[in-house]
Design a protein around this motif. Structure first.
Motif, mmCIF file in Angstrom:
data_model
loop_
_atom_site.group_PDB
_atom_site.id
_atom_site.type_symbol
_atom_site.label_atom_id
_atom_site.label_comp_id
_atom_site.label_asym_id
_atom_site.label_seq_id
_atom_site.Cartn_x
_atom_site.Cartn_y
_atom_site.Cartn_z
ATOM 1 N N TRP A 383 35.253 14.024 -32.337
ATOM 2 C CA TRP A 383 34.851 13.871 -30.931
ATOM 3 C C TRP A 383 34.350 15.190 -30.328
ATOM 4 N N LYS A 386 29.466 15.902 -30.791
ATOM 5 C CA LYS A 386 28.637 14.747 -30.451
ATOM 6 C C LYS A 386 27.211 15.141 -30.109
ATOM 7 N N HIS A 395 33.596 17.960 -25.809
ATOM 8 C CA HIS A 395 34.989 17.593 -25.563
ATOM 9 C C HIS A 395 35.852 18.851 -25.531
ATOM 10 N N TRP A 405 37.215 6.449 -30.982
ATOM 11 C CA TRP A 405 37.467 7.173 -32.230
ATOM 12 C C TRP A 405 38.606 6.557 -33.026
#
Length: 809
Positions: A383, A386, A395, A405
């Motif tokens: 995550w 991205k 993130h 996820w």
């Protein structure tokens, strides 16, 4: 084979030989001119010599791609342009790849050890199908196309022995040629945008990706025909990925795009083969005749693997969502998107797992383990990767992990559970008072306690079991039990050894391991807090030597604990405190709970067990108060019993001492005259004075004992001058031999204090003061010192007698 005699291409060969001895800038320019102005037929035979000269996969050392940096100026720019993905050399390689009959031999001994042993034992990995030729009973010959031949050389250079032995550190990888080229290759062959996929030349024959073919392809040797297990995932991959062929007829444009994906897939497979497959975790389930050597990657190797994993996450996360026009139609997935979805589970999952597992088991127990740890944390946090174009919106490690996820965590759950168990075992052996080790354990605790992450881990593990897990049964440490779901069974059978025992991430066994680790963290934090809050103890000296003590002038007050400053010690304490908080959030424990259940002496065990039974009904403040009260009522030293030889540890005391829960106050218990020579003492003078004192003690030990045993004033003054290092009535605080203890309780002469620079400075100052103020000479000065010694002894004898009377009353 295209390895012709160089004499047959004498004009091109002569030009090549003339340019390779020149510096990098003219060498690259002349090589570019040779590639542009010579025929492809002549150059095809020259390619192995060019690559051997550049990458050194032979007797030549190769170009210094690991040390050539931007500080070299023009050389860096010219070399990176020549070897770039759109440079003259690779453009020439792309053209040679079109000739399906043109192959090159790559040294079989340069392949990774597990691959070599598999082939020698009769197994044939899928990647090497149609690449091996057998000539009688000799070792097989590996034949490759031009592009594969180039990438084999490029990837082998990182793991070759000559580079591994250098132990270089690329602090800024963008400034060195080799990692700079890798970054360029990753963005070129694995583009994040489908529209930026390079327009590779198409082979006349349709090139199909091995990943797009049937997953039920078998591995077999030329004569054995031994079948192996399918690589399909039960419930992990979509049905269209597991189907042998697509049900619909592909359009010419789709077949063209699929042929272009071959370049990307081949690049990834070669990189994974050389960088992630140097060791195998399960010895490929059949290789027992060879003792596989353990390959330990270098620090730069780990850095490049982490760079690779980051880009792979960006590449996979850039997949476009499927668009279904109507409920009655099937979404047509582009080959590039299909390749992105199947890249990790089909090609890389096992190799990445074996690479990380081997690193966790074999990496040295030092601060450099942080490189391997960050590589693991990179893979389990997709995550964070991205959108590379919008770094500000990435993130953050304080944001909640989104539920999207969940499939990734489920499909790679052993990376979280089994690898975390390996980390806990390693963390228990770390020196947690070290700044580097404290930060390492803090990083893991912070990642695993991200908001929403513990809940997803619990949910995944709950789905792995049947209703028995919901009833909180202890399933930790069991083998592949029948109540495990197919997903976990497939993961364990694919990634782990046959004798692997799965340990529940949130089971009792892991809970006990975490309690043990948290107790170690608490003990390390307490030891560091003591160094910050309490002043350092000065060396204890009594009698005449205390007057001449100057050791405080030679103390280093800039260090609070070992080589760490006060600021660094406080940073370590902060890391350990946050680690405890994060782990308590992960496993649902109460803060400070781990300090309440430290095993003490047998008499304390029942009392602490009673406290644990009441903790569920207490508030956080009551728990903290109870913990402080119970810990304050227990002694700070390990549980022991006193004997004539000193303290002797009990079973509970050994447990406390081995786990760092309690400790003795360390003091020197031997002969004070035999202590190591300090920095404030003169080495020669101390040794001479020790020999003189030892000689006098041997000659007059009977007279000294008789004088000290007299009850009159002379005897008391003798006890001042001839005091023993240890009082006969004192019980030693650590085990000591009886003969040594009796020797240290006898009266003796000790002249070591005269070897201190402070004592000598004081004596010189007093001498010059008396000489200029009262006209004292050397004889008068000596008589003055004798008089001061007699007065001091008399005063101490009278004072010592009164102090003993006060203590006795």
């Amino acid at each position: 084979m295209a390895a012709s005699n160089p004499a047959a291409i004498s004009p091109v060969w002569a030009k090549y030989q003339a340019c390779i001895s020149k510096p990098f800038v003219p060498r690259c320019l002349e090589l570019e001119s040779i590639l542009a102005n010579s025929s492809q037929k002549d150059l095809s035979s020259l390619l192995p010599y060019i690559l051997e000269n550049i990458f050194g996969c032979g007797p030549e050392p190769g170009w210094p791609l690991d040390t050539l940096s931007k500080s070299h100026g023009v050389e860096f720019d010219v070399v990176t342009k020549f070897l770039g993905p759109e440079g003259p050399l690779l453009n020439f390689v792309y053209k040679l790849q079109l000739d399906t009959y043109l192959t090159y031999e790559f040294p079989f001994a340069s392949l990774p050890g597990p691959t070599r042993h598999m082939i020698e034992d009769g197994s044939l990995p899928m990647f090497y199908v149609n690449k091996l030729q057998y000539q009688g009973y000799s070792k097989p010959v590996l034949t490759l196309g031009a592009f594969e031949f180039y990438m084999f050389h490029f990837c082998h250079m990182l793991v070759c022995p000559s580079w591994q032995s250098k132990q270089l550190n690329w602090n800024n990888m963008a400034d060195v040629v080799y990692p700079f080229l890798l970054d360029k290759y990753l963005h070129y062959f694995l583009p994040l945008n489908k529209k930026s996929l390079p327009k590779f030349p198409l082979s006349p024959a349709s090139v199909r990706s091995s990943m797009m073919q049937s997953p039920t392809s078998t591995k077999h040797s030329p004569g054995s025909g031994t079948q192996t297990r399918s690589r399909s995932r039960l419930g992990l991959l979509k049905a269209n990925l597991l189907s042998p062929q697509k049900s619909h007829i592909q359009s010419p444009s789709a077949e063209k795009l699929e042929a272009e994906i071959w370049w990307s897939e081949t690049f990834v497979q070669i990189v994974a083969e050389f960088w992630l497959h140097q060791n195998t975790h399960d010895v490929e389930r059949g290789i027992t005749t060879h003792s596989l050597e353990s390959f330990m990657p270098s620090n730069n190797h780990v850095r490049l693997v982490r760079l690779l994993l980051k880009h792979l996450h960006y590449f996979v996360n850039s997949v476009e969502p499927e668009i279904v026009a109507s409920p009655y139609s099937t979404a047509e997935t582009a080959p590039l998107d299909e390749f992105k979805r199947s890249l990790l589970p089909m090609l890389l999952q096992k190799k990445i797992y074996c690479y990380l597992r081997h690193g966790f088991e074999r990496w040295p127990l030092d601060s450099s383990f942080r490189l391997m740890l960050e590589t693991w944390l990179t893979f389990i946090q997709p995550w964070r990767y991205k959108d590379p174009e919008n770094i500000s919106q990435q993130h953050k490690e304080t944001e909640r992990v989104d539920d999207v996820w969940f499939p990734f965590i489920r499909d790679n759950f052993l990376f979280y559970s089994a690898m975390f168990e390996e980390f806990v075992q390693r963390a228990k052996r770390m020196h947690l008072t070290s700044l580097q080790h404290a930060y390492i354990i803090f990083r893991v605790a912070k990642v695993f306690s991200l908001p929403g992450f513990p809940q997803m881990l619990r949910e995944v593990e709950r789905l792995m079991y049947n209703s028995g897990y919901r009833q909180h049964q202890d399933l930790g440490g069991s083998c592949i039990a029948p109540d495990l779901t197919a997903i976990l069974r497939v993961q364990i059978s694919d990634l782990e050894r046959p004798d692997f025992q799965y340990i529940n991430l949130f089971g009792r066994q892991t809970d006990a391991e975490m309690q043990h680790l948290l107790r170690q963290i608490h003990a390390a934090k307490s030891a560091l807090e003591a160094t910050v809050q309490e002043p350092e103890k000065k060396s204890e000296k009594s009698g005449f030597a205390a007057f001449f003590d100057m050791s405080s002038y030679f103390e280093d007050n800039s260090k609070a604990y070992g080589d760490m400053s006060v600021v660094e010690v406080k940073k370590v304490i902060n890391h350990l405190e946050q680690t405890v908080t994060h782990f308590c959030q992960l496993f649902g424990m109460k803060p400070n709970e781990q300090a309440m259940f430290i095993p003490q002496s047998p008499g304390d065990t029942s009392r602490i067990s009673g406290q644990r039974s009441m903790i569920g009904n207490m508030s956080l403040g009551d728990q903290t108060s109870l913990m402080n009260t119970s810990m304050a009522s227990l002694p700070s030293t390990p549980d022991h019993k006193m004997t004539s030889h000193g303290p002797e540890l009990t079973e509970a005391g050994r447990f406390q001492l081995m786990n760092g829960l309690k400790k003795f106050d360390l003091t020197y218990q031997g002969d004070p005259d035999l202590q190591p020579i300090r920095s404030f003492e003169n080495k020669t003078l101390v040794r001479v004075l020790h020999k003189l004192s030892d000689c006098l003690n041997k000659m007059f030990h009977t007279e000294m004992e008789r004088l000290c045993s007299r009850p009159d004033l002379i005897g008391k003054m003798s006890q001042v001058y001839l005091s023993a290092p240890i009082s006969p009535s004192k019980v030693p605080s650590s085990p000591i031999q009886r003969e040594v203890f009796e020797q240290l309780t006898r009266p003796r002469i000790s002249l070591r204090f005269l070897g201190s620079y402070q004592t000598l400075i004081y004596l010189i100052i007093v001498y010059f003061a008396l000489k200029y103020l009262a006209g004292f000479g050397p004889i008068g000065y000596l008589m003055f010192l004798v008089l001061c010694t007699i007065v001091y002894g008399l005063f101490r004898a009278l004072t010592l007698n009164k102090l003993k009377d006060i203590k006795s009353n």
